[in-house]
Design an enzyme around this catalytic site. Sequence first.
Site: not given
Ligand SMILES: CC(C)(COP(=O)(O)OP(=O)(O)OC[C@H]1O[C@@H](n2cnc3c(N)ncnc32)[C@H](O)[C@@H]1OP(=O)(O)O)[C@@H](O)C(=O)NCCC(=O)NCCS
Length: 182
Positions: A144
């Site tokens: 975010y």
């Molecule tokens: C929060 C959530 C939805 C984010 O989804 P995600 O796929 O894990 O993460 P992102 O899309 O932000 O991916 C970013 C990460 O991937 C990496 N990445 C690799 N390729 C990427 C690309 N092409 N574009 C963006 N990020 C990339 C980034 O470096 C980043 O790593 P970091 O977070 O360690 O810095 C997920 O982690 C999740 O389900 N978490 C648990 C539940 C939760 O907290 N939900 C939100 C409640 S409000």
Amino acid sequence: MRLVHWSPEEMFARLDDVLFIYAEAMNYQHEIVEMRRGFIAAHTQRAGFRAVATMDGDKVAGFSYGYHGKPGQWWHEQVRSGLTAAGYQRWMADCFELVELHVLPYAQGHGLGQAQLLSLLDGVPRRTVILSTPEGESRAWRLYRRMGFQDVLRDHEFLGDDRPFAVLGHDLPLDQPDPPGA
Ligand SMILES: CC(C)(COP(=O)(O)OP(=O)(O)OC[C@H]1O[C@@H](n2cnc3c(N)ncnc32)[C@H](O)[C@@H]1OP(=O)(O)O)[C@@H](O)C(=O)NCCC(=O)NCCS
């Protein structure tokens, strides 16, 4: 992996997957999450409902949904209670409420959550987007902040939940983010 938009009927048909992913991603007990089934089903019928899922073959690896928030709805009123009249006008008078955004643990950290978020919000005909997330360092927070979400409320308490939450918001449309590592 591919992103798909779900109609209300398509998400309703996938509620088992949705609840499973929600529990796994948040590390909640499945029995507790099951109690949200009726609420999530009802959300699919709200005005402006949109949902996006990540498909891994024919399996669902992640999902996100939201709708046009309106007065009288529980979450809307819980957030409004912490805002001044000016804050309400700024953030909630014409807002898309992002309700859930989750990716299964095996698929996290590859940009899928970000892709779901961008796809869900693309073309939403509202002035702002707002969401709540538990306080504390997490991948959700990093996402975010990277997307430029601002503080609407901090350490906000929702009725029936002991944890402090942040409410974050952004004007729509979102800017395209910098590529990873930039
Ligand atoms: C929060 C959530 C939805 C984010 O989804 P995600 O796929 O894990 O993460 P992102 O899309 O932000 O991916 C970013 C990460 O991937 C990496 N990445 C690799 N390729 C990427 C690309 N092409 N574009 C963006 N990020 C990339 C980034 O470096 C980043 O790593 P970091 O977070 O360690 O810095 C997920 O982690 C999740 O389900 N978490 C648990 C539940 C939760 O907290 N939900 C939100 C409640 S409000």
